[in-house]
Design an enzyme around this catalytic site. Structure first.
Site, PDB file in Angstrom:
ATOM      1  N   GLN A 163      -6.924   3.979  -1.675  1.00  0.00           N
ATOM      2  CA  GLN A 163      -6.950   3.829  -0.214  1.00  0.00           C
ATOM      3  C   GLN A 163      -6.031   4.856   0.452  1.00  0.00           C
ATOM      4  OE1 GLN A 163      -6.733  -0.061   1.935  1.00  0.00           O
ATOM      5  NE2 GLN A 163      -4.559   0.367   2.022  1.00  0.00           N
ATOM      6  N   GLY A 174      -2.296  -9.285   6.768  1.00  0.00           N
ATOM      7  CA  GLY A 174      -1.502 -10.492   6.959  1.00  0.00           C
ATOM      8  C   GLY A 174      -1.222 -11.240   5.662  1.00  0.00           C
ATOM      9  N   HIS A 200       4.552  -5.951   1.698  1.00  0.00           N
ATOM     10  CA  HIS A 200       4.395  -5.590   3.113  1.00  0.00           C
ATOM     11  C   HIS A 200       5.769  -5.372   3.765  1.00  0.00           C
ATOM     12  CE1 HIS A 200       0.701  -8.338   2.604  1.00  0.00           C
ATOM     13  NE2 HIS A 200       0.185  -7.156   2.866  1.00  0.00           N
ATOM     14  N   VAL A 223       5.656  -2.884  -4.916  1.00  0.00           N
ATOM     15  CA  VAL A 223       6.677  -3.923  -5.073  1.00  0.00           C
ATOM     16  C   VAL A 223       6.107  -4.997  -6.000  1.00  0.00           C
ATOM     17  CG1 VAL A 223       8.071  -5.668  -3.889  1.00  0.00           C
ATOM     18  CG2 VAL A 223       7.663  -3.445  -2.810  1.00  0.00           C
ATOM     19  N   HIS A 233       3.924 -10.529   2.243  1.00  0.00           N
ATOM     20  CA  HIS A 233       4.788 -10.729   1.084  1.00  0.00           C
ATOM     21  C   HIS A 233       5.768  -9.558   1.044  1.00  0.00           C
ATOM     22  CE1 HIS A 233       2.330  -7.640  -0.754  1.00  0.00           C
ATOM     23  NE2 HIS A 233       1.229  -8.372  -0.578  1.00  0.00           N
ATOM     24  N   GLN A 241     -14.785  -4.173   5.460  1.00  0.00           N
ATOM     25  CA  GLN A 241     -14.392  -3.662   4.145  1.00  0.00           C
ATOM     26  C   GLN A 241     -14.647  -4.671   3.031  1.00  0.00           C
ATOM     27  OE1 GLN A 241     -10.258  -3.120   5.509  1.00  0.00           O
ATOM     28  NE2 GLN A 241      -9.597  -4.024   3.591  1.00  0.00           N
TER      29      GLN A 241
HETATM   30  P1  AMP Z   1      -3.091  -5.629   2.633  1.00  0.00           P
HETATM   31  O1  AMP Z   1      -2.552  -6.649   3.580  1.00  0.00           O
HETATM   32  O2  AMP Z   1      -3.289  -6.156   1.240  1.00  0.00           O
HETATM   33  O3  AMP Z   1      -4.275  -4.885   3.185  1.00  0.00           O
HETATM   34  O4  AMP Z   1      -1.956  -4.543   2.463  1.00  0.00           O
HETATM   35  C1  AMP Z   1      -1.393  -3.886   3.568  1.00  0.00           C
HETATM   36  C2  AMP Z   1      -0.541  -2.743   3.106  1.00  0.00           C
HETATM   37  O5  AMP Z   1       0.471  -3.224   2.231  1.00  0.00           O
HETATM   38  C3  AMP Z   1      -1.341  -1.705   2.302  1.00  0.00           C
HETATM   39  O6  AMP Z   1      -0.873  -0.405   2.645  1.00  0.00           O
HETATM   40  C4  AMP Z   1      -0.992  -2.058   0.878  1.00  0.00           C
HETATM   41  O7  AMP Z   1      -1.096  -0.960  -0.010  1.00  0.00           O
HETATM   42  C5  AMP Z   1       0.430  -2.508   1.031  1.00  0.00           C
HETATM   43  N1  AMP Z   1       0.799  -3.372  -0.089  1.00  0.00           N
HETATM   44  C6  AMP Z   1       0.146  -4.476  -0.531  1.00  0.00           C
HETATM   45  N2  AMP Z   1       0.734  -4.979  -1.626  1.00  0.00           N
HETATM   46  C7  AMP Z   1       1.791  -4.155  -1.903  1.00  0.00           C
HETATM   47  C8  AMP Z   1       2.791  -4.126  -2.912  1.00  0.00           C
HETATM   48  N3  AMP Z   1       2.841  -5.036  -3.873  1.00  0.00           N
HETATM   49  N4  AMP Z   1       3.707  -3.140  -2.877  1.00  0.00           N
HETATM   50  C9  AMP Z   1       3.664  -2.192  -1.895  1.00  0.00           C
HETATM   51  N5  AMP Z   1       2.754  -2.169  -0.915  1.00  0.00           N
HETATM   52  C10 AMP Z   1       1.821  -3.130  -0.910  1.00  0.00           C
END
Ligand code: AMP
Length: 286
Positions: A155, A33, A39, A178, A36, A63
């Protein structure tokens, strides 16, 4: 169409199994959540490839280590809902923690081979928690495919191996990082930074750019490359506290002793209250 919200894991599983019986292509984007553009890029990509798009939002306690930011993890479900709607999400699965884990939860998925280095070394229980919750999400949502960002390269490698070795009927898709206009990788954790930390943070990825330039101009010794980036960080990021900077084989996630055809430069840096990660895949001949 408004986004349907499901909070109960059993209700999610009944729904997921129903879609499966109907032959629907279901795409899942798992997140914690506070959405940005990173996501959203995963959601947009998935939206074009599935009949039913599921976004999960779950700040997975297993985690996080004891000294980590679980209790302060940013959250704004109303804003996330509005963004999910704009991206054409069909179902938002946002389970409560106690519905996902009984107090006596004791079954874990571990992928030791890929978790000895990088975040696996500085966050010892992290990937056990990630692999376990992603396995649970797959069992609950029953997706045809699931999309992950390459920002969390390790991951993604762990999940691919888990799916392959445990014969999970899910396609795993990885998508590029991104970035903000100034190059900082987008992260929900960027909001923890002070303005000074935020304005220095793009140097994290500039250091990786410097490393790539050195590789492309012929440097092949990981020690020399690492020292050069550490010197760059010492000069441009004096407030940063390095967790790791490693050059690894991108698929085995093991340090390399000499730069070959492909190498992943990965960094984790504490900037005040935020721990930021970034990486760069360097493919020679490209
Ligand atoms: P998180 O909410 O941080 O656990 O991220 C959820 C998903 O979004 C994961 O697969 C992350 O690798 C991906 N994600 C987070 N930040 C970015 C980013 N800047 N660019 C691309 N994917 C992202």
């Amino acid at each position: 169409m408004s986004v349907r919200q499901i909070r109960e894991p059993r209700a999610m599983q009944r729904t997921g199994l129903g879609w499966k019986r109907e032959g629907k292509v279901v795409g899942l984007v798992p997140t914690m959540g506070y959405l940005h553009e990173g996501h959203l890029s995963l959601l947009h990509w998935a939206r074009e490839r599935c009949d039913i798009l599921v976004l999960s939002i779950f700040v997975n306690p297993t985690q996080f280590g004891p000294a980590e930011d679980l209790d302060n993890y940013p959250s704004d479900l109303a804003r996330d809902m509005a963004l999910a709607q704009e991206c054409g999400v069909d179902v938002l699965f946002a389970p409560r923690t106690d519905a996902m884990y009984n107090p006596d939860h004791g079954t874990w998925v571990t992928v030791p081979d890929l978790t000895r280095h990088l975040c696996g070394s500085s966050r010892p229980i992290h990937f056990r928690g990630v692999a376990t919750v992603v396995c649970k999400l797959f069992n609950l949502v029953q997706p045809s495919f699931s999309v992950f960002g390459e920002k969390d390269w390790q991951q993604l490698a762990v999940i691919r191996k888990m799916v392959r070795e445990l014969d999970m009927p899910v396609r795993v898709e990885g998508r590029p990082i991104v970035r903000e206009a100034d190059g900082l990788a987008m992260s929900s954790r960027n909001v923890y930074m002070t303005p000074e930390e935020r304005s220095a943070a793009p140097h994290i990825q500039k250091g990786l750019g410097l490393l790539e330039n050195l590789v492309r101009s012929g440097e092949r010794d990981p020690k020399v490359l690492r020292e050069a980036v550490l010197a760059y960080y010492a000069e441009h990021l004096p407030m940063g506290r390095l967790d790791y900077l490693e050059l690894v084989d991108p698929w085995r996630i093991e340090p390399v002793t000499r730069i070959g055809a492909e190498v992943l430069a990965a960094v984790a840096m504490h900037m005040g209250a935020s721990r930021l990660i970034d990486n760069r895949l360097i493919v020679l001949g490209s």
